[in-house]
Motif scaffolding. Sequence first.
Motif, short mmCIF file in Angstrom:
data_model
loop_
_atom_site.label_atom_id
_atom_site.label_comp_id
_atom_site.label_asym_id
_atom_site.label_seq_id
_atom_site.Cartn_x
_atom_site.Cartn_y
_atom_site.Cartn_z
N GLY A 1 0.81 -1.21 0.00
CA GLY A 1 0.00 0.00 0.00
C GLY A 1 0.85 1.26 0.00
O GLY A 1 0.36 2.34 -0.30
N TYR A 2 2.13 1.16 0.36
CA TYR A 2 3.03 2.30 0.25
C TYR A 2 3.73 2.29 -1.11
O TYR A 2 4.00 3.34 -1.69
N LEU A 3 4.02 1.08 -1.57
CA LEU A 3 4.81 0.95 -2.80
C LEU A 3 4.04 1.46 -4.02
O LEU A 3 4.58 2.18 -4.86
N LEU A 4 2.78 1.08 -4.10
CA LEU A 4 2.01 1.44 -5.29
C LEU A 4 1.86 2.95 -5.45
O LEU A 4 2.08 3.47 -6.54
N PRO A 5 1.51 3.69 -4.39
CA PRO A 5 1.48 5.15 -4.53
C PRO A 5 2.84 5.72 -4.90
O PRO A 5 2.92 6.64 -5.72
N PHE A 6 3.89 5.16 -4.35
CA PHE A 6 5.22 5.68 -4.67
C PHE A 6 5.50 5.56 -6.16
O PHE A 6 5.88 6.52 -6.83
N ILE A 7 5.30 4.34 -6.68
CA ILE A 7 5.61 4.12 -8.09
C ILE A 7 4.69 4.94 -8.98
O ILE A 7 5.13 5.59 -9.94
#
Lengths: 597, 372
Positions: free
Chosen positions: A523-529
């Motif tokens: 859930g953090y990775l997807l917004p980052f990318i």
Amino acid sequence: MTAANRFKSFIRKPHNVILVALAISLSFLTLFPLLSLVRDTVIVHPSELMSIRGSKPGDLTIFHWRKVFFDGETSQNLFYKPFWNTINISLGACLVSLVLGGGVAWLITRSDLRWKSFISTAFIFPYIMPSWTLAMAWLNFFRNRLIGGAPGLFTALTGIETPNWFAYGAFPIVIVLGLHYAPFAYILIGGILRNMDANLEEAAVILKASRFKILRRITMPIVMPAILSTFLLVFSSCMSAFAVPAFLGTPVRFQVLTTQLFRTLNGLNPGYGYIMALVMIVLGTLILMINQWFVGKRKSFTTVTGKSSNISLVKLRSLRTPLSAGLVLFILAVAVLPLVTFAIESFILAPGDYSFKNMTLQFWAGEGRVDIGGGEPGILLNKYIYLGLWNSIRLSVVVALVAGSVGVLAGYAIVRTRGTRLSGYVNNLAFFPYLMPSMAFGAIYLSMFAKPNLFIPSLYGSFALLVLVGAVKYLPFASRAGINAMLQLSGEIEEAGLILGVPWWKRMTRIIFPIQKSSFLSGYLLPFISCMRELALFVLLITPANRVLTTMLFQYNEKGWNQYANAINLMIVVIVLVFNTAINKITGASIDKGIGG
Amino acid sequence: MPEIILKDVTKRFGKFIAVDKLSMTIGDGDFVTLLGPSGCGKTTTLRMIAGLETPTEGEILIGGKTVFSSEKGIDVSPDKRDVGFLFQNYALWPHMTVEQNISFGLENLKWDKERIRDRIAELLAMLKISQFGKRYPSELSGGQQQRVAIARTLATGPKVLFMDEPLSNLDAKLRTEMRSELKRLHAETGSTFVYVTHDQLEAMTLSTRTCLMQDGLLQQYEPPLTVYHRPANRFVADFVGSPTMNFIEAKGDNVNLDEIKIELPGMRLIFTPTSGSLTLRAGQAITLGIRPEFIRIEERSTLRGKIYATLPSGMETVVRIQVGENLLTSVVFGSIDFDVDADVGLGFAGDHCIVFDGESGEKLAHGKLAAV
């Protein structure tokens, strides 16, 4: 119990507090903008004084609505043509991605294809990379002389001039969007196929059904709901895609809603743009409603048995090696080759000449030269590039932290209060930004925060505005991940801590988060990318001081300074891939966990 | 008529050996259960015979025809093996009605519509689910779904029927009911049944032969009562029977030609083999195995113990008795109740007591046991 006591006991539970806080803030950040957008469609904007005679800014008017919908030829060009273009390319791209993604998903889960682990990893790449990556690669390969400028690699190598329909417009947009979203379809359909009880198919094998008949009569009907919801999600994503049609459509004036939106909002008639944004939001909401209705109507057929790994694989026999090799080549062509073309293009001095003599490091490490690219130095020496890179990373990290953390809290609160009306309301609000086309979302925030609003000062041109719009826009990814993680966790795990008197904060950080670490981190990775490669969302909000890499890339491309654009793109892709791989290796979080659910 | 022969069938998943050199013959019309704890390779074995799993090595013949051979490179696909398969979770197709589920296999055989309709009606009547023909599986209870699955499997009239724990998803009452239905079905169809279960009671009550497996290795393959009374080793003895067999670790010595003397704290026993003479090394470690029903409570016996707990269940009573260092289980017919720590005398009945090798666990002999 008196009302006061009821309220007291309600508010004593942390999940209720979170839920109320989210309900209020998300209403303000998603519903309020919508109202503000509707208002913007019926008032006169300062830049429209010329076209609407005798009006003052802020006057009520139906001018925009009339022009967009009921003004013959003007409406045709302004709205209807781009609208149908949008629908058509979205349908086409859906078809490409479903056939490709679904096909690969079937081959990976149901056949004895070779090199499965490579294919399943590398096939996701086009989705991790920015969507325009393939669009730029397409241009690098196939652009022609007809539009002006230098021809691409394909023409340089073969001498064949590519026709316009092939190089620009609907056809390449459909292909490129289709390829970009094929991994998305692969992840969703593959997930269903993996979880589908393999015995259902084996039962048919035993009863002497042919492979094709099993696919047609058993597998397809059972995964149909998943395919349909994949279709709808891909459709709404394609509809709101901006970068790809901007790169591939603009040279031949092929307009879609998003490019029209950009033109009108950036131009003299923002009122038109706001109407188009509204149309896109209505379409998106409709799609979600159809999806929910469909999912509700037909209960999911899949049952997880854990025995699925035992399924007997279809033997491809003589097709096995050619098909596997073909797929690997294809993946290399869409995932690796684009990067090669960016590298090549960024070293070419005079566009169109691919001979070795013409190679230069000018665009990477050269001092500024007046005769090339407006005197800009190479990107490794350009302080604005570093500023953009710093802005991009800073923005993505902050957005990921905000969206990811709110997503965890939202998941926690929504699951703990599941079944209540407030929980459903927050759940829908947290998903709503997904339906808003990025461009339209940016437009709303522009209109809402360009001037002081309630207690919030004017945010236009500030870093905070970018963070805000990014965090809200990507909250759906994070909240989905949070909800999925929480659903897998039984309430008793937390209650065991509660009984021992462990305070809420500690329960979250020491019990719940560590157990579902990899899901939450997705859930953090997807917004980052997504944020690293986002263009449409920020393109309207950016000011020179807070430019990010993607908007710089877009500006360079608009100016026709291809080499810079290619170099920056290579940089973005490498950063995104490196971050994704690193986070995946270190924490086990992955983007397919985020959308696969 | 079908006879299934397995020759040295081995299945490896990577380094893990699921089934190790399994050889067995399943006779025509047999009801064979593959029994063992989870992970012992029984489901894998069944799936290999059906063709859903490919063995790593070995040979499988069904009805004299080689359906798999690693040497000759033969691997007949499941649909050409003429078998039926009943899955643990039924695997009913959720998007088809009961009738469509049943007719699917018949359509594949190109039966004409009339004949299919008659066959469906016949099966529905036979399994007492005629009223559910138009329903979808999700609208049926577990037991009804089970019957539909059986009807679908029987529809094509397979001569061999494979069943993978078909009753494990049912509640206790329904399971008992379905057990007798399956046994009748076996008699009525005359087909060969191969049945996987981890429930020893199912294996005991249903099968004509039981194949016990552990860690991929065949332990014993004999009729259930033989397995019960003459277990090949300690594992088999322990796995079959409820309450489980009593095991007493001891050292044995030959006395009086043919008898074995066993001395333990609070116990002095003499074992007389009936399976032929048994020679032990002096002081050899052995394990004595006594089924609970062969331990009797006899007031006058010299062997004394203390009641640990009494568990009456109406028809029978399980009595746990502390004898020296051992806690023994006895099953007594009828209801009795003892006070905790009451002093009782014990005796042994029948000639089904077993002596196992203390180290290897292999059965050495069976015979009579007496307290002295």
